[in-house]
Design a protein around this motif. Structure first.
Motif, PDB file in Angstrom:
ATOM      1  N   LEU A  98       8.786  22.982 -29.874  1.00 17.99           N
ATOM      2  CA  LEU A  98       8.073  23.076 -31.146  1.00 17.99           C
ATOM      3  C   LEU A  98       7.966  21.707 -31.810  1.00 17.99           C
ATOM      4  O   LEU A  98       6.904  21.330 -32.323  1.00 17.99           O
ATOM      5  CB  LEU A  98       8.778  24.069 -32.074  1.00 17.99           C
ATOM      6  CG  LEU A  98       8.163  24.277 -33.444  1.00 17.99           C
ATOM      7  CD1 LEU A  98       6.757  24.838 -33.301  1.00 17.99           C
ATOM      8  CD2 LEU A  98       9.025  25.205 -34.268  1.00 17.99           C
ATOM      9  N   LEU A  99       9.049  20.945 -31.798  1.00 18.83           N
ATOM     10  CA  LEU A  99       9.005  19.601 -32.388  1.00 18.83           C
ATOM     11  C   LEU A  99       8.011  18.704 -31.669  1.00 18.83           C
ATOM     12  O   LEU A  99       7.292  17.924 -32.300  1.00 18.83           O
ATOM     13  CB  LEU A  99      10.397  18.969 -32.344  1.00 18.83           C
ATOM     14  CG  LEU A  99      11.379  19.494 -33.377  1.00 18.83           C
ATOM     15  CD1 LEU A  99      12.762  18.927 -33.116  1.00 18.83           C
ATOM     16  CD2 LEU A  99      10.918  19.148 -34.773  1.00 18.83           C
ATOM     17  N   ARG A 100       7.940  18.811 -30.343  1.00 16.86           N
ATOM     18  CA  ARG A 100       6.974  18.003 -29.597  1.00 16.86           C
ATOM     19  C   ARG A 100       5.544  18.376 -29.965  1.00 16.86           C
ATOM     20  O   ARG A 100       4.679  17.511 -30.120  1.00 16.86           O
ATOM     21  CB  ARG A 100       7.193  18.161 -28.096  1.00 16.86           C
ATOM     22  CG  ARG A 100       8.276  17.233 -27.563  1.00 16.86           C
ATOM     23  CD  ARG A 100       8.310  17.237 -26.052  1.00 16.86           C
ATOM     24  NE  ARG A 100       8.800  18.501 -25.522  1.00 16.86           N
ATOM     25  CZ  ARG A 100      10.088  18.839 -25.438  1.00 16.86           C
ATOM     26  NH1 ARG A 100      11.008  18.010 -25.867  1.00 16.86           N
ATOM     27  NH2 ARG A 100      10.442  19.995 -24.921  1.00 16.86           N
ATOM     28  N   VAL A 101       5.284  19.665 -30.125  1.00 10.46           N
ATOM     29  CA  VAL A 101       3.935  20.117 -30.510  1.00 10.46           C
ATOM     30  C   VAL A 101       3.578  19.580 -31.886  1.00 10.46           C
ATOM     31  O   VAL A 101       2.470  19.067 -32.106  1.00 10.46           O
ATOM     32  CB  VAL A 101       3.852  21.664 -30.478  1.00 10.46           C
ATOM     33  CG1 VAL A 101       2.599  22.158 -31.153  1.00 10.46           C
ATOM     34  CG2 VAL A 101       3.933  22.165 -29.055  1.00 10.46           C
ATOM     35  N   VAL A 102       4.506  19.661 -32.833  1.00  8.78           N
ATOM     36  CA  VAL A 102       4.241  19.179 -34.196  1.00  8.78           C
ATOM     37  C   VAL A 102       4.015  17.672 -34.177  1.00  8.78           C
ATOM     38  O   VAL A 102       3.090  17.163 -34.809  1.00  8.78           O
ATOM     39  CB  VAL A 102       5.414  19.557 -35.131  1.00  8.78           C
ATOM     40  CG1 VAL A 102       5.304  18.851 -36.459  1.00  8.78           C
ATOM     41  CG2 VAL A 102       5.475  21.058 -35.313  1.00  8.78           C
ATOM     42  N   ARG A 103       4.863  16.945 -33.442  1.00  6.90           N
ATOM     43  CA  ARG A 103       4.702  15.491 -33.364  1.00  6.90           C
ATOM     44  C   ARG A 103       3.364  15.112 -32.745  1.00  6.90           C
ATOM     45  O   ARG A 103       2.664  14.230 -33.234  1.00  6.90           O
ATOM     46  CB  ARG A 103       5.838  14.904 -32.513  1.00  6.90           C
ATOM     47  CG  ARG A 103       6.720  13.990 -33.315  1.00  6.90           C
ATOM     48  CD  ARG A 103       7.753  13.316 -32.427  1.00  6.90           C
ATOM     49  NE  ARG A 103       8.928  14.172 -32.370  1.00  6.90           N
ATOM     50  CZ  ARG A 103       9.606  14.459 -31.279  1.00  6.90           C
ATOM     51  NH1 ARG A 103       9.236  13.991 -30.104  1.00  6.90           N
ATOM     52  NH2 ARG A 103      10.654  15.221 -31.322  1.00  6.90           N
TER      53      ARG A 103
ATOM     54  N   SER B  12       0.618  16.927 -32.601  1.00  5.32           N
ATOM     55  CA  SER B  12      -0.510  17.310 -33.456  1.00  5.32           C
ATOM     56  C   SER B  12      -0.662  16.313 -34.600  1.00  5.32           C
ATOM     57  O   SER B  12      -1.766  16.048 -35.046  1.00  5.32           O
ATOM     58  CB  SER B  12      -0.336  18.721 -33.990  1.00  5.32           C
ATOM     59  OG  SER B  12       0.780  18.791 -34.851  1.00  5.32           O
ATOM     60  N   GLY B  13       0.419  15.740 -35.074  1.00  3.04           N
ATOM     61  CA  GLY B  13       0.358  14.729 -36.132  1.00  3.04           C
ATOM     62  C   GLY B  13      -0.291  13.452 -35.637  1.00  3.04           C
ATOM     63  O   GLY B  13      -1.010  12.783 -36.353  1.00  3.04           O
ATOM     64  N   ARG B  14      -0.050  13.116 -34.387  1.00  2.20           N
ATOM     65  CA  ARG B  14      -0.667  11.916 -33.818  1.00  2.20           C
ATOM     66  C   ARG B  14      -2.152  12.097 -33.596  1.00  2.20           C
ATOM     67  O   ARG B  14      -2.933  11.166 -33.675  1.00  2.20           O
ATOM     68  CB  ARG B  14       0.006  11.585 -32.475  1.00  2.20           C
ATOM     69  CG  ARG B  14       1.402  11.062 -32.645  1.00  2.20           C
ATOM     70  CD  ARG B  14       1.992  10.682 -31.318  1.00  2.20           C
ATOM     71  NE  ARG B  14       3.390  10.309 -31.484  1.00  2.20           N
ATOM     72  CZ  ARG B  14       4.357  10.572 -30.643  1.00  2.20           C
ATOM     73  NH1 ARG B  14       4.072  11.230 -29.532  1.00  2.20           N
ATOM     74  NH2 ARG B  14       5.579  10.197 -30.866  1.00  2.20           N
ATOM     75  N   ALA B  15      -2.572  13.330 -33.321  1.00  2.00           N
ATOM     76  CA  ALA B  15      -3.985  13.598 -33.085  1.00  2.00           C
ATOM     77  C   ALA B  15      -4.800  13.459 -34.366  1.00  2.00           C
ATOM     78  O   ALA B  15      -5.965  13.087 -34.341  1.00  2.00           O
ATOM     79  CB  ALA B  15      -4.167  15.002 -32.513  1.00  2.00           C
ATOM     80  N   VAL B  16      -4.168  13.689 -35.531  1.00  2.00           N
ATOM     81  CA  VAL B  16      -4.860  13.596 -36.812  1.00  2.00           C
ATOM     82  C   VAL B  16      -5.130  12.145 -37.180  1.00  2.00           C
ATOM     83  O   VAL B  16      -6.154  11.814 -37.747  1.00  2.00           O
ATOM     84  CB  VAL B  16      -4.032  14.313 -37.916  1.00  2.00           C
ATOM     85  CG1 VAL B  16      -4.623  14.071 -39.286  1.00  2.00           C
ATOM     86  CG2 VAL B  16      -3.932  15.778 -37.612  1.00  2.00           C
ATOM     87  N   GLU B  17      -4.201  11.276 -36.825  1.00  2.00           N
ATOM     88  CA  GLU B  17      -4.316   9.857 -37.211  1.00  2.00           C
ATOM     89  C   GLU B  17      -5.441   9.180 -36.551  1.00  2.00           C
ATOM     90  O   GLU B  17      -6.300   9.178 -36.031  1.00  2.00           O
ATOM     91  CB  GLU B  17      -3.044   9.106 -36.859  1.00  2.00           C
ATOM     92  CG  GLU B  17      -1.878   9.573 -37.669  1.00  2.00           C
ATOM     93  CD  GLU B  17      -0.573   8.918 -37.205  1.00  2.00           C
ATOM     94  OE1 GLU B  17      -0.616   8.116 -36.266  1.00  2.00           O
ATOM     95  OE2 GLU B  17       0.457   9.224 -37.759  1.00  2.00           O
TER      96      GLU B  17
END
Length: 64
Positions: A52-57, A59-64
């Motif tokens: 779950l942490l990897r998915v959240v991390r 997804s945050g990089r994809a927004v930037e």
């Protein structure tokens, strides 16, 4: 791994062999599992949290 040859008629070397049946008891009788931190459920929970942490991390990089 030990590179010593096994004794004649034995499966292990004389230094690192140990007798058959030696060592701690299996499971709860060993006393090393009192807190349950290494139970199958606890390990699975930690793995799921890591995923779950990897998915959240990611997804945050994809927004930037």
């Amino acid at each position: 791994m030990c590179q010593c040859p096994a004794n004649r008629g034995k499966k292990r070397c004389r230094i690192h062999g140990g007798a058959n049946g030696s060592g701690g008891q299996k499971g709860e009788r060993n006393g090393a599992f009192k807190h349950g931190g290494w139970s199958n459920d606890a390990v699975a929970l930690r793995r799921a949290a890591g995923r779950l942490l990897r998915v959240v991390r990611d997804s945050g990089r994809a927004v930037e």
